[in-house]
Design an enzyme around this catalytic site. Structure first.
Site, short mmCIF file in Angstrom:
data_model
loop_
_atom_site.label_atom_id
_atom_site.label_comp_id
_atom_site.label_asym_id
_atom_site.label_seq_id
_atom_site.Cartn_x
_atom_site.Cartn_y
_atom_site.Cartn_z
N THR A 17 -3.60 2.93 26.72
CA THR A 17 -3.06 3.52 27.95
C THR A 17 -3.53 2.76 29.18
OG1 THR A 17 -3.00 5.72 26.93
CG2 THR A 17 -2.89 5.63 29.33
N LYS A 38 6.07 6.37 26.67
CA LYS A 38 5.21 6.74 25.54
C LYS A 38 6.10 7.52 24.59
CE LYS A 38 1.01 7.88 23.69
NZ LYS A 38 -0.10 7.00 23.34
#
Length: 226
Positions: A17, A38
């Site tokens: 991330t 995502k």
């Protein structure tokens, strides 16, 4: 043609991330219309608007525009377990074409896409597909995040070999020094550079969770764009 990268890792919690967010921030700062995605997330939290992933929201916030959350994170699950298991528990069948449809919606509004995978390269997507298959459907070059710690050389070489063996473009790798007590990080990164055939796009020292890698993002984008 859309530009961007698919960010995978040697495992869970290695900094995917942070890397995806840093890439987005650098692209946006350089004037590019970039958006994050995502496709699959577990360990989400329940909100008034539905399930939300902290990782997906970070990518959404770092993007050049506020994309529809359903496009950013098509599959969100509550329990912090393997997504295919979470999906099976509630009777959901994840479909690669659904991910592709949301990817194409984002791509129609953006010039660059940074897509963060879940877990590692071979995490199952359903009973027959893996996240690697989703990366192949999306078709972006792959950035590998290596959590530098004991055992990471094996994990990194296996993952890089699988990426290349699956016919995906290996764009480069990031060395994230996760363990402040691991005293052979320098030698490990040197070995990885040798065996992977390229130095890391950037080396990140141990940092608190949630740290934004702004400088590192600029360095990565600069090297990736050549």
């Amino acid at each position: 043609m859309i530009g961007g990268w698919f960010v995978t890792g040697t495992g869970t919690g290695v900094g995917k991330t942070q890397v995806a967010e840093a890439l987005l921030c650098a692209l946006v700062a350089s004037g590019r219309r970039a958006v994050g995605m995502k496709p699959v997330a577990s360990g989400c939290r329940q909100t008034a608007a539905g399930l939300r992933s902290d990782d997906a929201e970070r990518l959404q916030a770092a993007s050049a525009f506020m994309a529809d959350y359903r496009d950013v994170n098509p599959y969100a699950f509550l329990p912090p377990i393997a997504p295919h298991v979470a999906a099976e528990r509630i009777g959901v069948t994840m479909q690669a074409q659904v991910v592709q449809q949301h990817f194409e919606r984002l791509a129609a509004a953006a010039d660059w896409l940074v897509v963060e995978g879940v877990g590692g390269w071979r995490v199952p997507f359903d009973s027959t597909l893996y996240m690697s298959d989703i990366a192949r459907v999306i078709g972006l070059p792959v950035v590998l995040v290596v959590g530098v710690r004991l055992g990471c050389i094996n994990h990194a070489l296996l993952t890089a070999g699988a990426i290349r063996g699956d016919g995906c473009a290996f764009a480069g790798w990031v060395a994230n020094q996760l363990d402040p007590m691991f005293d052979s990080g320098g030698e490990t990164i040197t070995a990885l550079s040798h065996y992977l055939g390229t130095p890391p796009l950037t080396i990140v020292g141990h940092q608190p969770a949630g740290t934004k890698w702004r400088t590192e993002g600029v360095a990565m984008v600069s090297q990736l764009l050549g």
